[in-house]
Design a protein around this motif. Structure first.
Motif, PDB file in Angstrom:
ATOM      1  N   LEU A 186      39.030  43.662  38.409  1.00 28.87           N
ATOM      2  CA  LEU A 186      40.487  43.501  38.379  1.00 28.87           C
ATOM      3  C   LEU A 186      40.994  42.915  39.690  1.00 28.87           C
ATOM      4  O   LEU A 186      41.918  42.092  39.703  1.00 28.87           O
ATOM      5  CB  LEU A 186      41.154  44.851  38.100  1.00 28.87           C
ATOM      6  N   VAL A 187      40.387  43.330  40.809  1.00 28.32           N
ATOM      7  CA  VAL A 187      40.745  42.746  42.102  1.00 28.32           C
ATOM      8  C   VAL A 187      40.371  41.261  42.121  1.00 28.32           C
ATOM      9  O   VAL A 187      41.157  40.421  42.579  1.00 28.32           O
ATOM     10  CB  VAL A 187      40.042  43.491  43.259  1.00 28.32           C
ATOM     11  N   PHE A 188      39.192  40.942  41.620  1.00 26.29           N
ATOM     12  CA  PHE A 188      38.775  39.536  41.546  1.00 26.29           C
ATOM     13  C   PHE A 188      39.763  38.718  40.711  1.00 26.29           C
ATOM     14  O   PHE A 188      40.133  37.600  41.079  1.00 26.29           O
ATOM     15  CB  PHE A 188      37.381  39.433  40.923  1.00 26.29           C
ATOM     16  N   LEU A 223      40.642  35.794  29.966  1.00 30.61           N
ATOM     17  CA  LEU A 223      40.247  34.904  31.053  1.00 30.61           C
ATOM     18  C   LEU A 223      40.184  33.462  30.568  1.00 30.61           C
ATOM     19  O   LEU A 223      39.473  33.156  29.604  1.00 30.61           O
ATOM     20  CB  LEU A 223      38.885  35.316  31.615  1.00 30.61           C
ATOM     21  N   ASP A 224      40.923  32.599  31.240  1.00 31.79           N
ATOM     22  CA  ASP A 224      40.876  31.177  30.945  1.00 31.79           C
ATOM     23  C   ASP A 224      39.466  30.647  31.209  1.00 31.79           C
ATOM     24  O   ASP A 224      38.836  31.001  32.208  1.00 31.79           O
ATOM     25  CB  ASP A 224      41.891  30.441  31.833  1.00 31.79           C
ATOM     26  N   LYS A 225      38.970  29.796  30.330  1.00 35.17           N
ATOM     27  CA  LYS A 225      37.616  29.253  30.486  1.00 35.17           C
ATOM     28  C   LYS A 225      37.472  28.415  31.748  1.00 35.17           C
ATOM     29  O   LYS A 225      36.361  28.170  32.218  1.00 35.17           O
ATOM     30  CB  LYS A 225      37.253  28.413  29.265  1.00 35.17           C
ATOM     31  N   ALA A 229      35.307  31.951  38.308  1.00 33.79           N
ATOM     32  CA  ALA A 229      34.620  33.241  38.393  1.00 33.79           C
ATOM     33  C   ALA A 229      34.615  33.990  37.066  1.00 33.79           C
ATOM     34  O   ALA A 229      34.407  35.204  37.038  1.00 33.79           O
ATOM     35  CB  ALA A 229      35.281  34.102  39.467  1.00 33.79           C
ATOM     36  N   ARG A 230      34.825  33.281  35.984  1.00 30.01           N
ATOM     37  CA  ARG A 230      34.964  33.933  34.673  1.00 30.01           C
ATOM     38  C   ARG A 230      33.772  34.826  34.348  1.00 30.01           C
ATOM     39  O   ARG A 230      33.932  35.978  33.930  1.00 30.01           O
ATOM     40  CB  ARG A 230      35.137  32.871  33.590  1.00 30.01           C
ATOM     41  N   THR A 235      31.463  40.172  33.572  1.00 31.89           N
ATOM     42  CA  THR A 235      30.352  41.101  33.735  1.00 31.89           C
ATOM     43  C   THR A 235      30.822  42.392  34.392  1.00 31.89           C
ATOM     44  O   THR A 235      30.330  43.478  34.063  1.00 31.89           O
ATOM     45  CB  THR A 235      29.219  40.453  34.553  1.00 31.89           C
ATOM     46  N   CYS A 236      31.787  42.309  35.318  1.00 27.55           N
ATOM     47  CA  CYS A 236      32.374  43.520  35.916  1.00 27.55           C
ATOM     48  C   CYS A 236      33.049  44.372  34.852  1.00 27.55           C
ATOM     49  O   CYS A 236      33.047  45.614  34.937  1.00 27.55           O
ATOM     50  CB  CYS A 236      33.401  43.141  36.980  1.00 27.55           C
TER      51      CYS A 236
END
Length: 263
Positions: A186-188, A223-225, A229-230, A235-236
């Motif tokens: 979430l921070v990322f 998340l936009d493609k 860092a998608r 994965t997080c």
């Protein structure tokens, strides 16, 4: 009556307070940030003791993470000393990551990648020392004057036995390395998009709010493609997604993105 009192019984000057919570306050004194229990003149002895006990609990976390004050841990705000019922840390002049993202221009992708790496190293070092952070939010991440980030605020952290297999461990609030990694994701997301989601692990809809719940994917942002860092973020947000390596898996993904290095 309306000014908190420091550990020596003196009133704290309001302009020196750099952070405060329900039970603790952080005061700047030169290049040192001092965390102490919140105490007001009208507090009962029981309430004062409860707040000081929170500081003592966090001191134990620091003793596990950084037993030698001369050897700071990479990715974690340096602890300088633990005198009395206080925690002395290096003052980070860059403030919180939350404020940096809110009030400054969006960080470059190069800076984003640097922050990803520094935070992954910090979280990996916590988990290696068998500590679960439990409250990894952008307001608990600090910057120095060179825009390097470190993890801070260990007040909600849990210490596990040193022989703990962290991939299988949960603390008394159901927090784990996986909830830490979910919060880091979430921070990322906030770093990359500039958007704060407001998602919390402790709002679980009718159940005990003191128990963390790993959110389902449909509760997390789309998340936009085109986001670089998608894959890292996704994965997080997948419980167990980084396997036994935990946060070190983020570093591996970042290295893979950089491609082979020149010899």
């Amino acid at each position: 009556m309306h000014c908190p009192i420091d550990d020596e019984g003196h009133y704290i000057k309001i302009h020196t307070i750099i952070a405060s919570g329900e039970a603790t306050v952080v005061v700047q004194r030169g290049d040192v940030a001092i965390k102490m229990a919140i105490v007001y003149k009208n507090y009962t002895l029981e309430r004062v003791e409860d707040n000081r006990e929170r500081i003592r609990r966090e001191q134990e976390v620091w003793r596990r993470i950084q037993p030698d004050f001369d050897l700071p841990v990479e990715g974690i705000v340096p602890c300088l000393d633990l005198p009395g019922d206080t925690i002395e840390m290096r003052y980070m002049s860059g403030g919180t990551l939350a404020n940096r993202l809110k009030h400054r221009a969006p960080p470059s992708i190069e800076l984003q990648k640097r922050w990803f790496r520094q935070l992954a190293i910090g979280l990996h070092n916590l988990h290696q020392r068998r500590v679960i952070h439990s409250d990894l939010l952008s307001r608990n991440i600090l910057l120095d004057d060179s825009s390097n980030v470190v993890i801070a605020d260990l007040g909600a952290s849990s210490i596990m036995p040193m022989d703990t297999v962290m991939a299988d461990a949960v603390d008394e609030y159901n927090c784990s390395i996986w909830t830490d990694l979910c919060q880091l994701g979430l921070v990322f997301y906030e770093i990359v998009t500039g958007r704060h989601t407001g998602i919390r692990l402790y709002h679980s809809g009718g159940t005990d709010d003191s128990v963390a719940v790993f959110p389902s994917r449909d509760k997390l942002p789309t998340l936009d493609k085109r986001i670089w860092a998608r894959d890292i973020i996704e994965t997080c947000w997948k419980k167990g997604g980084y396997g036994a390596v935990g946060a070190a898996g983020i570093l591996a993904k970042l290295d893979k993105m950089q491609g082979p290095r020149r010899r």
